[in-house]
Design a protein around this motif. Structure first.
Motif, PDB file in Angstrom:
ATOM      1  N   THR A 117       0.731  -1.205  -0.054  1.00 48.88           N
ATOM      2  CA  THR A 117       0.011  -0.083   0.008  1.00 48.88           C
ATOM      3  C   THR A 117       0.877   1.286  -0.110  1.00 48.88           C
ATOM      4  OG1 THR A 117      -0.193  -0.293   2.321  1.00 48.88           O
ATOM      5  CG2 THR A 117      -2.097  -0.937   1.017  1.00 48.88           C
ATOM      6  N   LYS A 118       0.262   2.256  -0.754  1.00 49.87           N
ATOM      7  CA  LYS A 118       1.193   3.461  -1.103  1.00 49.87           C
ATOM      8  C   LYS A 118       0.140   4.694  -1.138  1.00 49.87           C
ATOM      9  CE  LYS A 118       4.191   0.822  -3.950  1.00 49.87           C
ATOM     10  NZ  LYS A 118       2.945   0.119  -4.905  1.00 49.87           N
ATOM     11  N   LEU A 119       0.820   5.802  -0.892  1.00 45.46           N
ATOM     12  CA  LEU A 119       0.389   7.055  -1.055  1.00 45.46           C
ATOM     13  C   LEU A 119       0.947   7.555  -2.325  1.00 45.46           C
ATOM     14  CD1 LEU A 119      -1.459   9.643  -0.516  1.00 45.46           C
ATOM     15  CD2 LEU A 119       0.318  10.324   1.375  1.00 45.46           C
ATOM     16  N   GLU A 120       0.525   7.978  -3.427  1.00 46.08           N
ATOM     17  CA  GLU A 120       1.515   8.667  -4.267  1.00 46.08           C
ATOM     18  C   GLU A 120       1.426  10.173  -4.152  1.00 46.08           C
ATOM     19  OE1 GLU A 120       1.492   9.052  -9.185  1.00 46.08           O
ATOM     20  OE2 GLU A 120      -0.065   7.628  -8.440  1.00 46.08           O
ATOM     21  N   ILE A 121       2.632  10.669  -4.567  1.00 43.24           N
ATOM     22  CA  ILE A 121       2.926  11.927  -4.698  1.00 43.24           C
ATOM     23  C   ILE A 121       3.044  12.323  -6.000  1.00 43.24           C
ATOM     24  CG2 ILE A 121       4.327  13.890  -3.754  1.00 43.24           C
ATOM     25  CD1 ILE A 121       3.045  12.103  -1.447  1.00 43.24           C
ATOM     26  N   HIS A 122       2.165  13.309  -6.459  1.00 38.62           N
ATOM     27  CA  HIS A 122       2.260  13.625  -7.987  1.00 38.62           C
ATOM     28  C   HIS A 122       2.328  15.134  -8.225  1.00 38.62           C
ATOM     29  CE1 HIS A 122       1.370  13.023 -12.113  1.00 38.62           C
ATOM     30  NE2 HIS A 122       0.641  14.060 -12.080  1.00 38.62           N
ATOM     31  N   ARG A 123       3.084  15.657  -9.005  1.00 34.92           N
ATOM     32  CA  ARG A 123       3.155  17.077  -9.388  1.00 34.92           C
ATOM     33  C   ARG A 123       2.898  17.022 -11.049  1.00 34.92           C
ATOM     34  NH1 ARG A 123       4.930  20.730  -5.382  1.00 34.92           N
ATOM     35  NH2 ARG A 123       5.551  19.451  -3.431  1.00 34.92           N
ATOM     36  N   PRO A 124       1.567  17.358 -11.546  1.00 28.98           N
ATOM     37  CA  PRO A 124       1.612  17.437 -12.775  1.00 28.98           C
ATOM     38  C   PRO A 124       2.607  18.340 -13.592  1.00 28.98           C
ATOM     39  CG  PRO A 124      -0.517  17.800 -11.754  1.00 28.98           C
ATOM     40  CD  PRO A 124       0.500  17.639 -10.698  1.00 28.98           C
ATOM     41  N   ALA A 125       3.128  19.408 -13.029  1.00 30.68           N
ATOM     42  CA  ALA A 125       4.093  20.273 -13.734  1.00 30.68           C
ATOM     43  C   ALA A 125       5.344  19.457 -14.082  1.00 30.68           C
ATOM     44  CB  ALA A 125       4.360  21.427 -12.888  1.00 30.68           C
TER      45      ALA A 125
END
Length: 181
Positions: A117-125
């Motif tokens: 199980t994970k929490l994704e960190i995402h920055r579209p830029a």
């Protein structure tokens, strides 16, 4: 608050380099410890690491040939384990190095392709794809954009208290991968 048992819950913080994984962890860790959680952290890196300085006894002894060096001090111990070139430790090998009894949660930064199980960190830029589109183990995406379209809930990356509350909720609901303690 204690969730400790014979198995320890584990949550990954996954994302591409520069997405803010470490920054988020630095904000969330104190919020979780304020709740009384006993935490462990594994941080994966593809870079060679050095925690000691040339000239120090532990550095010199390790470089003299010790495969493992444990520096034991009054407030902390530091274990350095040497691996042959190209023999990077797996997540399981890293977990085996932890002293797990009494832990309430193991946080893992990296190992993004492993099935837990994970929490994704995402920055579209940054122009990188969402991992959650191909990883069924991702519970939510913390992002700096409300325009992201994802198959999992979105969390505001700049609200660490809310993210800590969500992690506590996942713990209470037993939604996290468990590993033997």
């Amino acid at each position: 608050m204690s969730f400790a048992s014979t198995s320890c819950p584990m949550l990954g913080i996954a994302g591409f380099s520069g997405s803010g994984k470490t920054t988020l962890l630095k904000a969330v860790l104190p919020l979780l410890t304020e709740q009384g959680l006993n935490l462990a952290l594994i941080k994966h890196t593809h870079h060679d690491v050095e925690q000691d300085s040339p000239g120090k006894d532990s550095y010199e002894l390790r470089h003299a040939g010790a495969a493992q060096t444990l520096l034991a001090g009054p407030r902390r111990s530091i274990l350095t384990q040497e691996y042959p070139a190209g023999n990077e430790p797996s997540l399981q090998q890293s977990l085996a190095l932890l002293h797990k009894p009494g832990l309430d949660l193991i946080l893992v930064e990296g190992f993004r392709d492993e099935p837990f199980t994970k929490l994704e960190i995402h920055r579209p830029a940054h122009g990188k794809p969402l991992l959650c589109r191909h990883d069924p183990h991702i519970l939510a995406v913390a992002t700096d954009s409300s325009a992201v379209s994802a198959p999992v809930p979105l969390l505001a990356l700049n609200q660490p208290r809310h993210i800590a509350d969500i992690i506590l909720q996942w713990l209470a609901e037993d939604r996290l991968t468990r590993v033997a303690c």
